[in-house]
Design an enzyme around this catalytic site. Structure first.
Site: not given
Lengths: 306, 786
Positions: B430, B432
């Site tokens: 997402c 990271e």
């Protein structure tokens, strides 16, 4: 002229991420009160100079907290909870403070320069990035000249770009004084016919036209904004008159057409006032294009929509 | 812009129905039934080789980039060594309304006869749950945290530039050199290294042989092909698969195919469940692109078509079927391969090149859920790049998401990475952050921050079950200030972080012992050089993450308590807790007061935002810097996937006025509908969080399409992004859709099957989302233009 920090005035809204009130991302400060009374005004809450009570019936949860605190209703049990102001309402604001659901709101508050600038300065990073700044609108910002001037000077001191959105119905000296601290004027031109102007706005257009001439003679940054109100000012005759007048003023080239929209109608209801333009449809896009072409015929640069 | 071939392949990919393929489970079970006795890494490498030697080879008509994880597009393998699905699981997968997988009668039968009897009790999932403490299990069941590794392997990593410099023959040679250099007398780990390096050699050979099986299949198809154009394409496929990934790629086509074989290797070896992707694809491909144009072997059109074929391969691979809490926290087919473009180069210079724009064109034309895509925006990148991306964002399907490359570098530097490694890093999954090709950065589980406050307000008791879950942090009736509230919150937080980290330690050791990943270890530095497995600390950097969920909700809860209990003193804390426990029954005015008369996060309100910062810092301090068992360090990030819906469903009514069981706020976004001062206020609020302390934060914004109309709209969006990044914001993503469109899709899903929205770090088909998640997205504040 009092010193800036002590100046206060009445504000009714500070809107951030305003992207249609001048270049870039802006914060628009709305000063309350206007000398005109335009039938199509989409900010009816801006017209009166003092605070007003606005009521949102759809938010009301019927708890009655407003009644309990209202000095005019003296705690008398009312069922159902009325979605109106009581007779003799002084806009004390107790009901709005008590309403859990914010179904009642007081429109307008006294604010000083630092209060307003504290809000305006918050979005500096966006102004810097986008070439935006602060816009002062209304109501009519020139109707509170001390506050407006102090705000404009405060913006200058902080390097914030300034824009004034005016109807032009203001004393000449006031207008020209603000011009020294204003980067861009958004100047409304509604009707060329003096009588129709009186009919639809409550005042003659003499001052508006003369002021525009005077302002454009001394200030390079003026954009004329024409609200396009079907049946009121959208006939060729008025547009031609406006085109001729604007083209005749040296330095004026930019015109923005602001098509009428009906979003103000709900606000009239919330203020408990009749809307004189009830049911009026926005001008068709094709007609706006025609109007733009007409004005371009006078050598003007025309944009549709703010 | 798509060729006829791409149009057809894309449509086939969209039309393919996700189904469970038992091929992998069957082969794996057969292997393990008669597995030779050997060290764990070697056996795992042999299992990997057995899979690649025996799985079906699929080359579809017209394909240019070849290879599937399963026997056909969207035929999705299972990983019984990680999570052995029960028959009930299979029935649920087959019949559930959202994210279903077709399960044939034969598949079910095979599971009943072969797979379940062998793997039941031996799968990682079974081992993990059998090894967890009572406290851990109670917290897990209560929804205080989730556990990523309960049915998927640790795999969160992204490829760097290694495979473009080295073929697997070269990498195997490095492993052999390492083997030859082992000093059994001096190095106590030499035995373990020997096993690992031998396993790596087997895995390297396996991937080369697997590619060559594709070469063979292509030659076979070519022999039977009558169309001369297709014949020559198949001949080229055969040539490419013969060369890569054995050797480092030399052409654009080879580079894409080499990556794709590596991708298949990684996701076949284990279900690494998210994020594996080529990273800075534009930078990796640029030399091949320029060379191809220069020597006349490539045209921009051909490069585009190859990229589009590459895109379709990702879309053919749904995330392997999830069940239970994992399905609730990550309810999507998306496998989170999130391709980076832009950013900077290793020397810090502007990373945007011609391939960047080509990739943006591909994203625009393909409009696929997978791969996900993002732009890495550095202050050094031209506005033209950002604006090109904004024109795609404006279309409203949520891609690409937007990251602050300069801030990402700061995060990585704070974590102790070398400057060059930081600049070659980026973001994946997402949001990271990681050092591409050199870091294992495992998400270990979401943490329900709001539930921790709920426990604090109940002296450690979960009001949903009446069970004493957390420590007794005091009776709220005795509290006299916000300090008391925050002290109790910190007490719960510390306790459950301890429980979570202790559990993680056990799980990390289980994976190190039972699930070495010798193939993945070949491509992530410095596993080969260290002779150590990816799952046992082989990577140069090794980070464990705990992801906080509900920061906006938590902030508003704290603000509600402060405002009404300690400042206005209109009610006592016990009265507030009583109203919460009754889900505000007969207390609607109180609920409305909490909603409307409380300073709330997302409005650039300094008082509310200061509470956000306090809550965030409490979470940061409880986690950051703690050691994991692989020689690495714990960090935090702030992303929810779909977990804010699950966590909400186990959390009662709270002092932010949220009713019981409703979704929490997601990422670092404000509570849905709480932000009432426009997008700049949201950005300013979110900018008060010190993003550099995290490994990623997620901010969602929703605009009406009209705001972004015209060149002015694109300029506005670009300026919002740039301004957020000047405030060191990490990431922002956009939905551009009207609530009424979403409501219409709820009423009439059949007509809106293709409506894609941004969820949280990924896009998904709106109609595939759970009704609760659909409602949550509709409730997000919609920013309009003034």
């Amino acid at each position: 002229m009092p010193t800036a920090p002590t100046v206060t005035g009445t504000i009714f809204s500070i809107m951030r991420f305003a992207v249609n009130d001048g270049p870039g991302i802006r914060t628009t400060v709305f000063l309350k009160g206007c000398p005109l009374d335009c039938w199509w005004c989409h900010n009816p809450e801006s017209q009166a100079y003092g605070p007003e009570l606005q009521i949102w019936p759809d938010r009301c949860i019927g708890c009655g907290a407003c009644i309990k605190v209202c000095p005019q209703r003296s705690g008398v049990e009312t069922n159902p909870v009325p979605h109106t102001s009581p007779p003799g309402c002084t806009v004390c604001g107790l009901c709005a403070a008590a309403c859990p659901a914010k179904a009642r709101e007081v429109i307008g508050w006294r604010a000083g320069v630092e209060d307003v600038m504290g809000e305006v300065a918050r979005d500096t990073v966006f102004y810097d990035e986008s070439g935006g700044g602060a816009t002062f609108s209304g109501g009519e910002p020139l109707a509170q000249p001390e506050l407006l001037l102090a705000l404009l000077k405060a913006c200058r001191a902080r390097g914030i770009d300034t824009c004034v959105d005016t109807c032009g119905h203001a004393p000449r000296e006031t207008l020209l004084e603000t011009a020294a601290y204003t980067d861009l004027f958004l100047y409304d031109l509604k009707l060329m016919d003096p009588e129709r102007h009186v009919h639809y706005t409550g005042a003659s257009n003499r001052l508006v036209l003369d002021n525009l001439a005077a302002l454009s003679a001394v200030h390079p940054g003026v954009t004329v904004r024409i609200p396009v109100i079907p049946g009121v000012n959208d006939a060729d005759e008025n547009i031609r008159g406006a085109g001729e007048f604007i083209a005749g003023l040296k330095g004026l080239r930019d015109v923005t057409l602001l098509p009428y929209h009906g979003t103000g109608a709900a606000k009239y209801a919330r203020l408990g006032r009749p809307c004189r333009m009830e049911g009026l449809e926005p001008p068709p896009p094709a007609r706006l294009e025609e109007i733009a072409r007409l004005l371009e015929g006078y050598g003007l640069r025309v944009q549709i929509g703010g | 812009m798509m060729t006829e071939r791409v149009k057809r392949l894309r449509q086939e990919s969209l039309d393919a129905v996700p189904r469970v393929s038992t091929e992998r489970a069957e082969l794996l079970t057969a292997f393990w039934r008669s597995a030779p006795d050997a060290a764990a890494p070697v056996r795992r490498a042999m299992a990997f080789r057995f899979l690649l030697e025996n799985k079906a080879i699929h080359i579809g008509p017209g394909e240019l980039i070849v290879g599937e994880r399963g026997p056909a597009p969207k035929a999705t393998p299972t990983y019984p060594e990680l999570c052995c699905h029960s028959l009930e699981d299979l029935d649920i997968l087959n019949s559930r309304p959202k994210i279903p997988f077709a399960v044939s009668a034969e598949a079910r039968e095979l599971y009943r006869e072969e797979v379940i009897p062998f793997w039941r009790g031996r799968s990682m999932r079974d081992m993990i749950f059998a090894s967890m403490s009572e406290e851990w299990l109670a917290a897990y069941e209560a929804g205080i945290f989730t556990e990523f590794m309960e049915q998927r392997a640790p795999g969160h990593t992204v490829l760097g530039d290694k495979i473009y410099r080295q073929g697997f023959l070269d990498i195997r040679r490095d492993a052999e050199t390492g083997l030859a250099a082992l000093d059994f007398a001096a190095d106590p780990d030499a035995g373990a290294k020997k096993a690992e390096l031998e396993a790596m050699c087997i895995a390297a050979e396996a991937i080369i042989a697997y590619a060559r099986r594709h070469a063979g299949k292509a030659r076979e198809l070519a022999a039977a092909e009558t169309n001369p154009v297709r014949h020559s394409e198949l001949a080229e496929i055969a040539r490419v698969c013969e060369r890569v990934p054995a050797h480092a790629p030399e052409t654009f086509w080879e580079a894409l195919q080499a990556y794709w074989f590596v991708h298949l290797g990684v996701i076949t070896e284990l279900n690494t469940w998210d994020s594996f992707n080529p990273g800075r694809l534009d930078q990796h491909l640029f030399p091949y692109y320029r060379q191809g144009l220069a020597d006349g072997t490539l045209t921009p059109e051909k490069a585009r078509e190859l990229l589009q074929c590459f895109w379709i391969k990702f879309n053919n691979q749904p995330a392997p079927p999830k069940v239970g809490v994992t399905a609730a926290e990550s309810g999507t087919y998306t496998d989170f391969a999130n391709i980076n473009t832009g950013g900077m180069r290793a020397d810090g210079s502007d990373g945007v090149n011609e391939v960047t724009y080509l990739i943006l064109d591909v994203i625009d034309a393909m409009r696929l859920l997978q791969p996900s895509s993002n732009i890495q925006v550095s202050k050094k990148n031209p506005d033209a790049f950002v604006k090109r991306a904004c024109r795609i964002i404006r279309q409203g399907w949520g891609q690409p998401s937007v990251f602050n490359a300069d801030e990402v570098v700061m995060e990585l530097l704070r974590q102790g990475k070398a400057l060059e490694d930081a600049r070659c890093g980026g973001t994946s999954g997402c949001v990271e952050t990681g050092a591409f090709g050199k870091e294992s950065y495992i998400l270990t589980g979401y943490l329900n921050l709001v539930k921790l406050l709920e426990l604090a307000l109940h002296d450690g008791v979960d009001p949903r079950t009446g069970r004493q879950l957390g420590p007794r942090t005091g009776d709220p009736a005795a509290w006299t200030s916000m300090d008391d509230v925050l002290r109790a919150f910190r007490g719960q937080l510390q306790h459950f972080i301890d429980v979570k980290i202790q559990g993680n330690g056990v799980i990390e050791r289980l994976y190190a012992a039972h699930m070495p990943a010798p193939f993945l270890s070949l491509v992530i530095d410095d596993c080969v050089a260290r002779g150590r497995d990816y799952n046992d600390g082989g990577a140069r950097y090794d980070t464990s993450y705990i992801q906080g969920v509900g920061l906006g909700s938590l902030t508003d809860c704290l603000s509600g308590i402060r405002q009404h209990v300690f400042e206005r003193r209109t009610l006592t804390l016990p009265e507030l807790v009583e109203a919460m426990d009754a889900d505000f029954a007969n207390r609607e005015p109180l609920r409305q007061t909490l909603l409307n008369h409380t300073p709330r996060y997302g409005n650039d309100d300094d008082a509310a935002d200061a509470l956000m910062v306090q809550a965030f810092r409490a979470f940061f301090e409880a986690v950051d810097g703690r050691p994991n068992t692989r020689g690495g360090t714990y960090r935090i990030n702030m992303l929810p996937t779909t977990c804010h819906v699950y966590f909400g469903s186990v959390t009662g009514a709270m002092p932010d006025g949220r009713r019981a069981w409703q979704p929490l706020s997601e990422g670092i976004s404000p509570v849905q509908g709480a932000d009432r001062r426009g997008p700049t206020a949201v950005i300013r609020s979110a900018g008060k969080l010190d993003h550099v302390l995290t490994g990623g934060t997620l901010l969602n914004m929703k605009f009406t399409p009209q705001v972004l109309e015209g060149d002015r709209g694109i300029a506005n969006l670009t300026h919002l992004i740039r301004a957020y990044f000047r405030l060191d914001g990490h990431h922002v993503q956009f939905n551009v859709v009207k609530a009424e469109t979403l409501r219409a899709a709820q009423r009439d899903p059949e007509k809106h099957r293709d409506l894609i929205v941004r969820v949280a770090g990924y896009s998904d088909y709106f109609c595939d989302l759970s009704p609760a998640l659909q409602d949550e997205i509709i409730a997000r504040t919609e920013h309009a233009a003034l």
